[in-house]
Scaffold this motif. Structure first.
Motif, PDB file in Angstrom:
ATOM      1  N   PRO A  23       4.892  -5.924 -10.987  1.00 33.53           N
ATOM      2  CA  PRO A  23       5.441  -4.548 -10.827  1.00 33.53           C
ATOM      3  C   PRO A  23       6.925  -3.251 -10.144  1.00 33.53           C
ATOM      4  O   PRO A  23       6.151  -4.431  -9.065  1.00 33.53           O
ATOM      5  CB  PRO A  23       3.938  -3.965 -11.282  1.00 33.53           C
ATOM      6  N   SER A  24       7.365  -2.796  -9.565  1.00 40.54           N
ATOM      7  CA  SER A  24       7.591  -2.228  -7.972  1.00 40.54           C
ATOM      8  C   SER A  24       6.908  -1.787  -7.892  1.00 40.54           C
ATOM      9  O   SER A  24       7.525  -2.041  -5.936  1.00 40.54           O
ATOM     10  CB  SER A  24       8.685  -1.041  -8.963  1.00 40.54           C
ATOM     11  N   SER A  25       5.991  -1.228  -7.957  1.00 41.02           N
ATOM     12  CA  SER A  25       4.302  -1.056  -6.622  1.00 41.02           C
ATOM     13  C   SER A  25       3.991  -2.025  -6.214  1.00 41.02           C
ATOM     14  O   SER A  25       3.794  -2.019  -5.104  1.00 41.02           O
ATOM     15  CB  SER A  25       4.012  -0.152  -7.869  1.00 41.02           C
TER      16      SER A  25
ATOM     17  N   ALA B  55      -1.495  -7.668  -5.413  1.00 41.44           N
ATOM     18  CA  ALA B  55      -2.456  -6.698  -5.695  1.00 41.44           C
ATOM     19  C   ALA B  55      -1.259  -5.714  -7.040  1.00 41.44           C
ATOM     20  O   ALA B  55       0.110  -5.613  -5.542  1.00 41.44           O
ATOM     21  CB  ALA B  55      -2.866  -5.467  -4.337  1.00 41.44           C
ATOM     22  N   SER B  56      -1.151  -4.956  -7.471  1.00 38.54           N
ATOM     23  CA  SER B  56      -0.561  -3.896  -8.143  1.00 38.54           C
ATOM     24  C   SER B  56      -0.293  -2.368  -7.394  1.00 38.54           C
ATOM     25  O   SER B  56       1.076  -2.484  -7.475  1.00 38.54           O
ATOM     26  CB  SER B  56      -1.476  -3.679  -9.242  1.00 38.54           C
ATOM     27  N   ASN B  57      -0.148  -2.092  -6.398  1.00 35.52           N
ATOM     28  CA  ASN B  57       0.035  -1.667  -5.560  1.00 35.52           C
ATOM     29  C   ASN B  57      -0.040  -1.871  -4.061  1.00 35.52           C
ATOM     30  O   ASN B  57      -0.878  -1.486  -3.624  1.00 35.52           O
ATOM     31  CB  ASN B  57      -0.148  -0.259  -5.958  1.00 35.52           C
ATOM     32  N   ALA B  58       0.909  -2.521  -2.737  1.00 34.14           N
ATOM     33  CA  ALA B  58       0.279  -3.212  -2.388  1.00 34.14           C
ATOM     34  C   ALA B  58       0.534  -2.042  -0.979  1.00 34.14           C
ATOM     35  O   ALA B  58       0.375  -1.844  -0.453  1.00 34.14           O
ATOM     36  CB  ALA B  58       1.920  -4.153  -1.769  1.00 34.14           C
ATOM     37  N   GLN B  59       1.687  -0.452  -1.431  1.00 36.47           N
ATOM     38  CA  GLN B  59       1.796   0.420  -0.544  1.00 36.47           C
ATOM     39  C   GLN B  59       0.311   0.757  -0.724  1.00 36.47           C
ATOM     40  O   GLN B  59       0.207   1.246   0.758  1.00 36.47           O
ATOM     41  CB  GLN B  59       2.537   0.998  -1.017  1.00 36.47           C
TER      42      GLN B  59
END
Length: 321
Positions: free
Chosen positions: A236-238, A286-290
């Protein structure tokens, strides 16, 4: 495949206005890049000692021609070879003044008044938009450098910037969707892919004839290229954090621990991004590393995550279409 582009003038539609003699600009009638210009409009006034000298030589030639014609008397001009040569020479002198940026009205004024015009007005050779202005009033100018550049806005290029790996996935003829300021996206085809790299970037081009009024020179536009489908490892881009030091993902190490790992990212679609290296297939990130790097980055994202206390894990696998 997502990208962005810049609206630039068609190189073939631009003309440079360069003085044919050295001199000083007394007055400018155009003042800024982006200003519309009409054919025949006065662009600037110039004083040139060289041009004044050329005008005086032209006067001397006209005076000599008049004296010779008077001495010929009633002899038919067509029957006098010398007179015919003189007339042809007169035409050449006139054409030489035209090549030196004097318009026909100024030359006629010279012939009628018999006095030099020290400050000459130079007019636009075509209509268009000013894309370069390299001088100011009072500047010394010469044929070595253009004074200004005019572009025809009826044809523009979309200069598309492609990220690392994207240029290998596209080819001329691929369908392109462009989102400008207008409510309706523009459909076009990819015309050219520059084989020369600009650092880690490449450039492609779309040519638009008579573009929509919402596409202004210099503006940035969003672009989507429908490239041929290919298989790739994706996330995923996130899950990917783009920084000035590279692209990173948060690799799961077990027991709730995560480690930032640099990856080699490739093409990006609407919601996925290709991973070309840095982690093994099947690795969990992690699907959202940010979120892990900056928990306060987005309040709405934070509230959404409170609904799920467990960490979401995804695998680096799949395919990009």
């Amino acid at each position: 495949m997502r990208a962005y582009g810049t609206i630039v003038p068609d190189d073939g539609s631009q003309i440079s206005v360069t003085t044919k003699f050295e001199g000083w600009l007394r007055k400018l009638y155009v003042h800024s890049v982006g200003e519309p210009v009409e054919r025949g409009q006065v662009l600037y006034e110039i004083y040139s000692p060289d041009l004044v000298m050329k005008e005086r030589e032209y006067f001397q030639f006209l005076t000599r021609r008049k004296q010779i014609l008077q001495s010929v008397g009633d002899v038919s001009q067509q029957e006098n070879e010398y007179v015919m040569d003189l007339l042809r020479e007169s035409q050449k002198e006139r054409e030489d003044l035209l090549r030196r940026d004097l318009d026909i009205e100024t030359i006629q004024q010279l012939e009628q008044t018999g006095t030099t015009i020290e400050v000459v007005k130079v007019r636009a050779p075509r209509s268009g938009v000013l894309t370069q202005l390299n001088v100011r009033e009072g500047s010394f100018v010469s044929p070595a450098a253009p004074i200004l550049t005019i572009a025809d806005p009826s044809t523009v290029w979309i200069d598309i910037t492609l990220g690392a790996g994207q240029s290998a996935l596209v080819q001329p003829g691929d369908a392109v969707t462009i989102w400008g300021d207008g409510p309706v996206p523009i459909e076009a085809k990819l015309d050219f892919i520059n084989p020369l790299q600009d650092g880690n970037r490449a450039h492609a081009r779309v040519v638009l004839h008579r573009p929509d009024a919402g596409l202004r020179l210099g503006a940035l536009v969003d672009v989507s290229i429908r490239a041929s489908a290919h298989s790739a490892r994706v996330l995923p881009s996130s899950a990917v954090v783009r920084t000035g030091h590279g692209d990173f993902v948060m690799l799961a190490r077990g027991a709730g621990a995560f480690l930032p790992v640099e990856v080699h990212a490739g093409a990006e679609s609407e919601d996925t991004i290709e991973i070309r290296g840095g982690i093994q297939e099947g690795a969990q990130v992690a699907s959202n590393a940010q979120f892990l790097l900056d928990p306060a980055a987005s309040l709405s994202d934070t509230l959404a995550r409170r609904e799920d206390t467990s960490r979401t894990i995804v695998s680096a696998s799949g395919s990009m279409q």
